[in-house]
Design a protein around this motif. Structure first.
Motif, short mmCIF file in Angstrom:
data_model
loop_
_atom_site.label_atom_id
_atom_site.label_comp_id
_atom_site.label_asym_id
_atom_site.label_seq_id
_atom_site.Cartn_x
_atom_site.Cartn_y
_atom_site.Cartn_z
N TYR A 126 -6.28 -8.23 -3.52
CA TYR A 126 -4.99 -8.97 -3.91
C TYR A 126 -4.34 -10.10 -3.06
O TYR A 126 -3.85 -9.28 -1.93
N VAL A 127 -3.75 -11.32 -2.65
CA VAL A 127 -2.96 -11.97 -2.17
C VAL A 127 -1.33 -12.57 -2.20
O VAL A 127 -2.13 -13.16 -3.87
N ALA B 241 0.93 -1.32 -0.25
CA ALA B 241 -0.15 0.47 0.11
C ALA B 241 1.31 1.54 0.12
O ALA B 241 0.25 2.42 -0.03
N ARG B 242 2.41 1.25 0.41
CA ARG B 242 3.08 2.27 -0.18
C ARG B 242 3.89 2.26 -1.38
O ARG B 242 4.57 0.84 -1.20
N PRO B 243 3.42 3.50 -2.27
CA PRO B 243 5.07 3.70 -3.00
C PRO B 243 6.21 3.42 -2.96
O PRO B 243 6.99 3.80 -2.01
N PRO B 244 7.50 3.01 -3.44
CA PRO B 244 8.56 2.46 -3.61
C PRO B 244 9.22 4.31 -3.48
O PRO B 244 8.74 4.71 -3.86
N THR B 245 10.84 4.26 -1.68
CA THR B 245 10.51 4.97 -1.45
C THR B 245 12.60 4.76 -1.08
O THR B 245 12.33 4.21 -0.51
N VAL B 246 13.02 5.92 -1.99
CA VAL B 246 14.77 6.12 -1.14
C VAL B 246 14.68 6.46 -0.31
O VAL B 246 14.51 8.18 0.00
N TYR B 247 15.67 6.22 0.57
CA TYR B 247 16.14 6.81 1.92
C TYR B 247 17.48 6.57 2.55
O TYR B 247 17.97 6.11 1.60
N ALA B 248 17.92 7.24 2.27
CA ALA B 248 19.81 7.78 2.90
C ALA B 248 19.93 7.49 4.49
O ALA B 248 19.70 8.31 5.34
N PRO C 85 8.48 -10.47 -3.19
CA PRO C 85 8.82 -8.88 -2.95
C PRO C 85 7.12 -8.41 -2.69
O PRO C 85 6.01 -9.39 -3.25
N VAL C 86 7.02 -8.29 -1.68
CA VAL C 86 6.07 -7.68 -1.39
C VAL C 86 5.68 -6.52 -1.53
O VAL C 86 5.96 -5.32 -0.87
N SER C 87 5.93 -6.00 -2.78
CA SER C 87 5.72 -5.03 -3.33
C SER C 87 4.52 -4.14 -3.86
O SER C 87 3.39 -4.74 -3.72
N PHE C 88 4.88 -2.99 -4.06
CA PHE C 88 4.14 -1.69 -4.13
C PHE C 88 3.60 -1.82 -5.94
O PHE C 88 4.69 -1.80 -6.87
N SER C 89 2.55 -1.66 -7.09
CA SER C 89 1.74 -1.47 -8.17
C SER C 89 0.76 0.04 -7.97
O SER C 89 0.46 -0.40 -7.67
N SER C 90 0.96 0.56 -8.95
CA SER C 90 0.53 1.88 -9.24
C SER C 90 -0.02 1.27 -10.38
O SER C 90 -1.66 1.11 -10.12
N SER C 91 -0.18 0.12 -11.07
CA SER C 91 -1.41 -0.07 -12.00
C SER C 91 -2.13 -1.03 -11.02
O SER C 91 -3.61 -1.22 -11.55
N ARG C 92 -1.35 -1.66 -10.03
CA ARG C 92 -2.83 -3.47 -9.40
C ARG C 92 -4.18 -1.91 -9.37
O ARG C 92 -4.29 -2.79 -8.55
N VAL C 93 -3.79 -0.66 -8.41
CA VAL C 93 -4.21 0.27 -7.88
C VAL C 93 -6.29 0.34 -8.64
O VAL C 93 -6.57 -0.27 -7.70
N SER C 94 -6.25 -0.20 -9.63
CA SER C 94 -7.37 -0.61 -10.74
C SER C 94 -8.52 -1.74 -10.41
O SER C 94 -9.13 -1.14 -10.36
N VAL D 255 -0.45 -5.89 -19.53
CA VAL D 255 -1.06 -4.86 -18.28
C VAL D 255 -2.88 -5.13 -18.24
O VAL D 255 -3.56 -5.48 -16.88
N ALA D 256 -2.87 -3.42 -18.97
CA ALA D 256 -4.12 -3.45 -19.04
C ALA D 256 -4.89 -5.02 -20.16
O ALA D 256 -6.18 -5.07 -19.44
#
Length: 697
Positions: A494-495, A399-406, A477-486, A682-683
């Protein structure tokens, strides 16, 4: 909240089903070929489909593509709407998190309406001008595919070595650029599997493949003289080579790896010699991976009974005299490490979740970086500098988009570098992510990662998409997908099922789903699906599923076992013709995978695979709606596997559902390289699912 519920109701209006009346499916010719082995009579009617390039094969694939489009035609507007939504969530003019190295920041960026990334750099000083290094939109020319694999800047920052795949077959052509002039430097290296600079900017080490795409030879090329040297050849058909360099730039490492065993050879980066030194030798079922720092070699290894791996070190002068730095813990899998001048960052996995542990060489103490979600993905980002106190990592969740931290390696304080923007009104608070445990038929608990709309009515079953893989010890990976939001916004749950054969719960989890125990992988997935049905998350008529590559094998085996449990399945570049592929040693991956699935030349192991090979176990049954996606230039799983599978399935299917094949003719295992082309694919997939579920517009 009320507005969101109204929106979801509006999005779940029934749409036309598949058109199964007017278009007629192509019928593949039957050309029987006897493929009997070990007195097990097998006749393959569709063996001829592997004749790549033959007009009859190409024509058949084109007919299948036309049929698929015709069947999906009633949802043409839905598909266009999905595509528009997905494009609307991405920031089309965007750039990646910059990577500092030798006075420059390196990054990629994209431009609106352009398919491919642009590779750039600019000086670290304020106001520095951008330098474009590679513009794939121009480089592609008349080709239909382009992808950059290797991308390495020399130690002194003066030259760039990169490699380009022009077809999707994962054969990469090498180029060397003078970064000051952007001119290409003449060389004749050709195509490589991996590539690395020696010390300075004049020497390149690279690995090449044999005819069956096994990476078997390490070479050295000196640019100033054009001198070529073959340094090492591994003739063991179970092993592949990879070339790497220690982050402190002191050593070139040649890693020789099978599914169960490794050997690492080392050569000083400044050396002109040809004698590689084996660090710990080669011992069956022992793996180790090397780094170097301050006169010592460091290892992640399962030596001495450390099944879930440990971190150890040894002096340069005695590389086999190991002393533990992070001892083995049976409950925690050590996956990899990143080495820096004063610190080491270790990626661990516990209870299925990844963690980052920072080890301080000055104090000998370590601690984990804290993560905010119950289910998430975290791992190192691009860290090119050795002498630094900053570690960049990528964090995301369902539920959280990719974020790069230092992260400051001394204090643990973190700074936001780059958060992927998701447009179109997306807000993480509107989605809920959970971590649950299903129970398999033998009592084993299997972790599930789940995401859905926070306002979804959980008092009744809902449409649900179950995804899985379960091979090679790979942790999904338990990763985010902006496409999956549709799909989430249309009420689909989604599981991810983290089944045995993967690496989520350590090496024992992997071993419980390979070789003679492979059936556990398929049983786990069926049991996870049934568990979700029994607990009223969904119903079989609302349950769709997908998997790709070895996950396509999962799909094929599961659908043979329980075709009644699913409304639809997307079977992506699937490894479904297991016996024929594993009996052909000339095909890519075959021989090295004898210790993942078994060697079918050995009778006992042949029958392990015979019990689940999807193509060989198709039966008369009412199969669910199926969309099989293959890629014509796929080097990992040939296009003909999924093509044959669907052709045979149609002759046995007693149901009345859609059975479709889509062949991407200008791509490889990963599908289309262009970002808009990929979103179109994907569509198509999402529209197929929604049509099968009778949902959405």
């Amino acid at each position: 909240m009320l507005r969101l519920l109204v929106l979801m109701c509006a999005l779940t209006v029934s749409v036309p089903a598949f058109d199964l009346v007017n278009p007629k499916p192509p019928v593949a010719a039957k050309k029987p070929k006897d493929v009997t082995v070990h007195e097990d009579k097998r006749i393959d009617d569709y063996f001829w489909l592997r004749e790549k390039g033959q007009p009859e094969v190409v024509n058949y694939l084109e007919q299948e593509n036309a049929y698929t489009e015709a069947v999906l035609a009633p949802a043409k507007e839905l598909r266009a709407a999905l595509y528009k939504e997905m494009v609307g969530r991405i920031k089309e003019d965007d750039s990646s998190a910059p990577v500092p190295f030798r006075g420059y920041a390196y990054y990629t960026r994209t431009e609106k309406d352009r398919q491919y990334p642009i590779y750039c750099r600019k000086g670290l000083a304020a106001g520095a001008a951008e330098e474009i290094l590679l513009d794939l939109n121009k480089m592609i020319g008349t080709n239909t595919y382009i992808s950059v694999g290797q991308y390495h800047v020399s130690d002194d920052g003066t030259r760039l070595a990169y490699a380009v795949d022009w077809t999707g077959y994962r054969q990469y052509e090498v180029f060397v650029m003078d970064l000051a002039t952007k001119a290409l430097i003449p060389q004749a290296i050709g195509k490589v599997a991996s590539l690395e600079w020696g010390a300075g900017h004049d020497v390149l080490y690279y690995v090449t493949e044999n005819d069956s795409k096994r990476s078997d030879k390490l070479h050295r090329w000196t640019l100033s003289t054009g001198k070529h040297e073959l340094l090492y050849e591994d003739k063991d058909e179970l092993f592949n080579l990879d070339v790497q360099k220690s982050r402190d730039n002191q050593f070139i490492f040649c890693l020789s790896e099978s599914k169960l065993t490794t050997e690492v050879f080392a050569l000083p980066a400044v050396s002109t010699g040809t004698e590689l030194k084996s660090l710990l030798g080669r011992t069956e079922n022992v793996k180790y991976f090397a780094e170097h720092r301050a006169g010592k070699f460091y290892y992640v290894t399962n030596r001495d009974g450390a099944k879930n791996y440990k971190v150890a070190a040894a002096p340069d002068t005695a590389p086999a005299q190991l002393a533990d730095i992070i001892p083995h813990n049976p409950a925690i899998k050590v996956e990899e490490f990143d080495m820096f001048a004063g610190h080491m960052v270790v990626t661990e996995r516990e209870n299925g979740l990844p963690h980052l542990r920072v080890y301080d060489f000055a104090t000998g103490r370590s601690k984990r970086l804290e993560m905010p979600d119950a289910a998430y993905e975290v791992g190192g980002d691009r860290n090119w500098e050795f002498d630094t106190t900053e570690y960049r990592f990528n964090y995301q969740s369902l539920a959280r988009p990719p974020t790069v931290y230092a992260a400051n390696l001394t204090t643990g304080a973190r700074t936001l570098i780059k958060q992927t923007e998701v447009l179109g009104g997306f807000a993480p608070k509107n989605y809920k992510s959970e971590r649950l445990w299903a129970v398999a038929r033998d009592g084993t608990k299997v972790p599930l990662s789940i995401v859905y709309r926070a306002d979804l009515d959980r008092t009744k079953p809902q449409p649900l998409w179950l995804y899985g893989y379960g091979s090679y010890g790979i942790s999904l990976p338990v990763s985010f997908s902006s496409s999956r939001v549709s799909l989430l916004d249309r009420g689909v749950i989604y599981v991810i099922a983290h089944i045995r054969g993967g690496g989520e719960l350590g090496e024992e989890w992997r071993e419980a789903g390979r070789m003679e125990k492979k059936m556990n992988t398929f049983n786990d997935f069926v049991d996870c699906a049934q568990w979700l049905v029994d607990r009223h998350w969904t119903t079989p008529k609302q349950l769709v599923t997908s998997g790709g590559s070895a996950g396509g094998l999962l799909m094929g085996a599961v659908l043979n076992q329980r075709p009644d449990l699913f409304a639809a399945a997307i079977v992506q570049v699937p490894f479904v013709d297991v016996l024929n592929t594993m009996l052909d040693a000339t095909l890519p991956l075959t021989t090295e995978e004898y210790i993942e699935w078994g060697n079918p030349n050995i009778k006992e192991q042949y029958f392990w695979m015979r019990a689940y090979s999807p193509y060989d176990n198709l039966k008369k049954a009412a199969y669910p709606n199926l969309l099989v996606n293959v890629s014509y230039n796929d080097s990992q799983v040939p296009y003909w596997e999924g093509t044959k599978y669907l052709a045979k399935l149609r002759t046995l299917d007693t149901g009345h559902n859609a059975t479709l094949l889509h062949a991407t003719m200008g791509a490889g295992h990963g599908g289309a390289a262009g970002r808009y082309d990929a979103l179109n694919d994907v569509a198509r997939n999402y529209a197929f699912f929604l049509q099968a579920l009778g949902m959405s517009k």
